[in-house]
Design an enzyme around this catalytic site. Sequence first.
Site, PDB file in Angstrom:
ATOM      1  N   HIS A 118       0.849  -1.185   0.000  1.00 33.11           N
ATOM      2  CA  HIS A 118       0.000   0.000   0.000  1.00 33.11           C
ATOM      3  C   HIS A 118       0.887   1.237   0.000  1.00 33.11           C
ATOM      4  CE1 HIS A 118      -3.887  -1.922   0.618  1.00 33.11           C
ATOM      5  NE2 HIS A 118      -3.235  -2.823   1.315  1.00 33.11           N
ATOM      6  N   THR A 164      13.143  -9.816   2.229  1.00 29.59           N
ATOM      7  CA  THR A 164      12.850  -8.433   1.857  1.00 29.59           C
ATOM      8  C   THR A 164      13.799  -7.907   0.796  1.00 29.59           C
ATOM      9  OG1 THR A 164      14.226  -7.725   3.669  1.00 29.59           O
ATOM     10  CG2 THR A 164      11.879  -7.821   4.086  1.00 29.59           C
ATOM     11  N   LYS A 165      14.949  -8.572   0.596  1.00 30.75           N
ATOM     12  CA  LYS A 165      15.929  -8.104  -0.380  1.00 30.75           C
ATOM     13  C   LYS A 165      16.133  -9.157  -1.453  1.00 30.75           C
ATOM     14  CE  LYS A 165      18.920  -7.293   2.727  1.00 30.75           C
ATOM     15  NZ  LYS A 165      19.982  -6.971   3.642  1.00 30.75           N
TER      16      LYS A 165
END
Lengths: 223, 80
Positions: A118, A164-165
């Site tokens: 979002h 996340t990476k």
Amino acid sequence: MRNILKLPGKIYRFIFYGPVFWFTMRIIPFTRAVYYTRGNESGITFANWFYQKVLGINRSCYWPVHFTSTVRSPNNIYVGIDAAPGVSPGCYIQAVGKIYIGDYTQIAPNVGILSSNHFMLDVRRHVPGVVRIGAYCRIGMGSIIHPGVTLGDFTTVAAGSIVTKSFPNGYCVISGNPASIVADYSGIESIKEKFIRYRNINEYNGYIPHSKFEEFRAKRLHV
Amino acid sequence: MQHDPIFERIILICKEVFKQDDLLVTESSDKNSISGWDSISNLFFIDSVEKAFQVKFDLDDIMGIQNVGDMVSAVKKHQS
């Protein structure tokens, strides 16, 4: 007495795994994928076919999906040969962005693959990203893959990791929150050539034969 | 067996790969007795043994190697 007790099991196995069953699966065009992907790592079972195509749970997915898994916008997902995000129970695959899953990648239960966030200042808006997972990867149980992540071939994601990476080189084991490299074989050629790139005899992208997949992709998919 | 040159050299490789200079290696040393021998360093160990003895293990050999003695016999099998 013991033989009588074994009889229901024998009848069950004859109905679902007997020669008549496999012959029927082979001659009916709708169930042909069940016959030709039998014994594969992410093969389509009769239960998958029945839940998706007859009962209509996850009907729009073109690959086998367990009835407890949720897939959002399946037309934005490219699924490679013998790969099936969501064939294990409890997965959540959100494809507001785009998701590419490579060939022969295995995805464990309760995995979440997210492809959009979002917008921070206005939560009504989505920020789509692209998730690319390479071939022959293993995603461990309970892992979460965030938008914009690229994983190379032969990446092993340990159970419960939050990725996340990007790790685009592949040939590594990643683990933890946030996920970091535990072992990296990508620089060592002699170990890299030990990883086996197996091929199935009948290559199916979900329910679709690989020879017809490009046509299907141009017609139906947005990836 | 203590004076076997293959075994002596594998002991040196063990000390180097598992990063312990005072490591006590016997033929029955396995993943439980050597700390640091896990599935990740196993591949590095096999790779350095292959380079040291100029051999190539196949998949069944790699799956069968459970302790140092198995490694010695695998090297012997491929050298002969």
